[in-house]
Design an enzyme around this catalytic site. Structure first.
Site, short mmCIF file in Angstrom:
data_model
loop_
_atom_site.label_atom_id
_atom_site.label_comp_id
_atom_site.label_asym_id
_atom_site.label_seq_id
_atom_site.Cartn_x
_atom_site.Cartn_y
_atom_site.Cartn_z
N ARG A 108 -106.58 105.53 -62.37
CA ARG A 108 -106.52 104.56 -61.29
C ARG A 108 -105.07 104.12 -61.05
O ARG A 108 -104.17 104.54 -61.74
CB ARG A 108 -107.39 103.34 -61.64
CG ARG A 108 -106.88 102.59 -62.87
CD ARG A 108 -107.67 101.30 -63.10
NE ARG A 108 -108.92 101.54 -63.81
CZ ARG A 108 -110.06 100.94 -63.51
NH1 ARG A 108 -110.11 100.08 -62.52
NH2 ARG A 108 -111.14 101.17 -64.23
N ASP A 164 -105.74 108.71 -75.68
CA ASP A 164 -104.88 107.62 -76.12
C ASP A 164 -103.52 108.25 -76.40
O ASP A 164 -103.39 109.11 -77.28
CB ASP A 164 -105.45 106.98 -77.40
CG ASP A 164 -104.61 105.83 -77.93
OD1 ASP A 164 -103.41 105.73 -77.58
OD2 ASP A 164 -105.13 105.03 -78.73
N VAL A 165 -102.50 107.86 -75.65
CA VAL A 165 -101.20 108.53 -75.76
C VAL A 165 -100.48 108.25 -77.08
O VAL A 165 -99.42 108.82 -77.34
CB VAL A 165 -100.27 108.17 -74.57
CG1 VAL A 165 -100.81 108.72 -73.27
CG2 VAL A 165 -100.05 106.65 -74.48
N SER A 195 -89.54 100.81 -65.37
CA SER A 195 -89.75 99.58 -64.60
C SER A 195 -88.40 98.91 -64.40
O SER A 195 -87.51 99.03 -65.25
CB SER A 195 -90.67 98.61 -65.35
OG SER A 195 -90.70 97.34 -64.72
N TYR A 221 -92.74 94.25 -73.04
CA TYR A 221 -92.80 95.21 -71.94
C TYR A 221 -91.38 95.64 -71.52
O TYR A 221 -91.11 96.83 -71.34
CB TYR A 221 -93.53 94.59 -70.75
CG TYR A 221 -93.75 95.52 -69.59
CD1 TYR A 221 -94.72 96.53 -69.66
CD2 TYR A 221 -93.02 95.41 -68.42
CE1 TYR A 221 -94.93 97.40 -68.59
CE2 TYR A 221 -93.23 96.26 -67.34
CZ TYR A 221 -94.18 97.25 -67.44
OH TYR A 221 -94.39 98.10 -66.38
N ALA A 228 -88.65 95.58 -73.31
CA ALA A 228 -88.05 96.39 -74.38
C ALA A 228 -88.61 97.81 -74.34
O ALA A 228 -87.87 98.79 -74.52
CB ALA A 228 -88.32 95.75 -75.74
N LYS A 264 -89.82 99.46 -71.76
CA LYS A 264 -89.35 100.20 -70.58
C LYS A 264 -87.85 100.49 -70.66
O LYS A 264 -87.39 101.53 -70.16
CB LYS A 264 -89.70 99.44 -69.30
CG LYS A 264 -91.20 99.36 -69.03
CD LYS A 264 -91.84 100.75 -68.92
CE LYS A 264 -93.31 100.68 -68.50
NZ LYS A 264 -93.90 102.01 -68.32
#
Length: 249
Positions: free
Chosen positions: A17, A65-66, A144, A157, A159, A161
């Site tokens: 999605r 799950d990566v 990001s 988040y 850190a 990215k």
């Protein structure tokens, strides 16, 4: 009319999605066969079926799950067997667990870094082995703008990215000699389920900082990813392209 990615095989993580799905659709529209993977396996199957129907391409789906290295290696074999190779990887899978730094739990810190950064590393490492043998490939990481500017309440988040950007540049230098291009796309404020849940006052504040005065759409990110996946970007590697309406200039 020839589609720019005809004959190519793409793998998009977190593509059931949102932005990931928009990317998968854009690549399929240009003729690529697409492996749709997501932690939400059932929705991934639906997305893959849509791609096959809408664009007349091969598409497979798998729950993933990566952070699962063994699962990634098995998936790579499945992609090669069922789709016939691997030419494009888009590392899109990511999560947020926002909170103020002084109140952030170690679990929230660890999980975001595991999925966003370690997951990108594991998928890149696995795909690169295949691409190195072919001496060709495109890897596109979804970073990001927060990884470049920081953001209150998103230390984990941001850190993760920022780490993705560093990984992109390092991988680009290591893999260039094998014909593999590695780039990143850094979205800004994009209309997704995640951002739709923001309070209205927060949305208003975000818009004040965007010179184009509008929210980006998943398709805006997808179009840049498609360019980076295509032959038109063959002389570009190690770059971070912002898709943010001018937030950072």
């Amino acid at each position: 009319m020839t589609r720019s990615l005809e004959g190519k095989v793409a793998w998009v993580t977190g593509s059931a999605r949102g932005i990931g799905k928009a990317i998968a659709r854009a690549l399929a529209e240009q003729g690529a066969s697409v492996a749709v993977t997501d932690i939400e396996g059932d929705i991934a199957k639906t997305t893959a079926a849509e791609l096959a129907k809408d664009f007349a391409v091969k598409s497979i789906a798998a729950p993933l799950d990566v952070t699962d290295a063994a699962g990634i290696e098995s998936l790579i074999k499945k992609i090669q067997t069922e789709l016939g190779g691997l030419h494009i990887l888009v590392n899109n899978a990511g999560i947020t667990r926002d909170g103020l730094l002084i109140r952030m739990s170690e679990d929230d810190w660890e999980r975001v870094l595991q999925v966003n950064l370690k997951g990108t590393f594991l998928c890149t490492r696995a795909a690169a082995k295949v691409m190195m043998r072919a001496r060709s490939g495109k890897i596109i990481n979804i970073a990001s703008v927060v990884g470049m500017t920081g953001n209150a309440g998103q230390a984990n988040y941001a850190a993760s990215k920022a780490g993705v950007i560093g990984l992109t540049k390092s991988a680009a230098k290591e893999l260039a000699a094998r014909g593999i291009r590695v780039n990143a796309v850094a979205p800004g404020y994009i209309a997704t389920e995640m951002t739709q849940g923001l309070p209205e006052d927060a949305k208003t504040e975000f818009l004040k900082g965007i010179p184009l005065s509008s929210v980006g759409q998943p398709e805006d990110v997808a179009s840049v990813v498609t360019f980076l996946a295509s032959p038109a970007s063959d002389y570009i590697t190690g770059q971070v392209i912002r898709v943010d309406g001018g937030m950072q200039m």
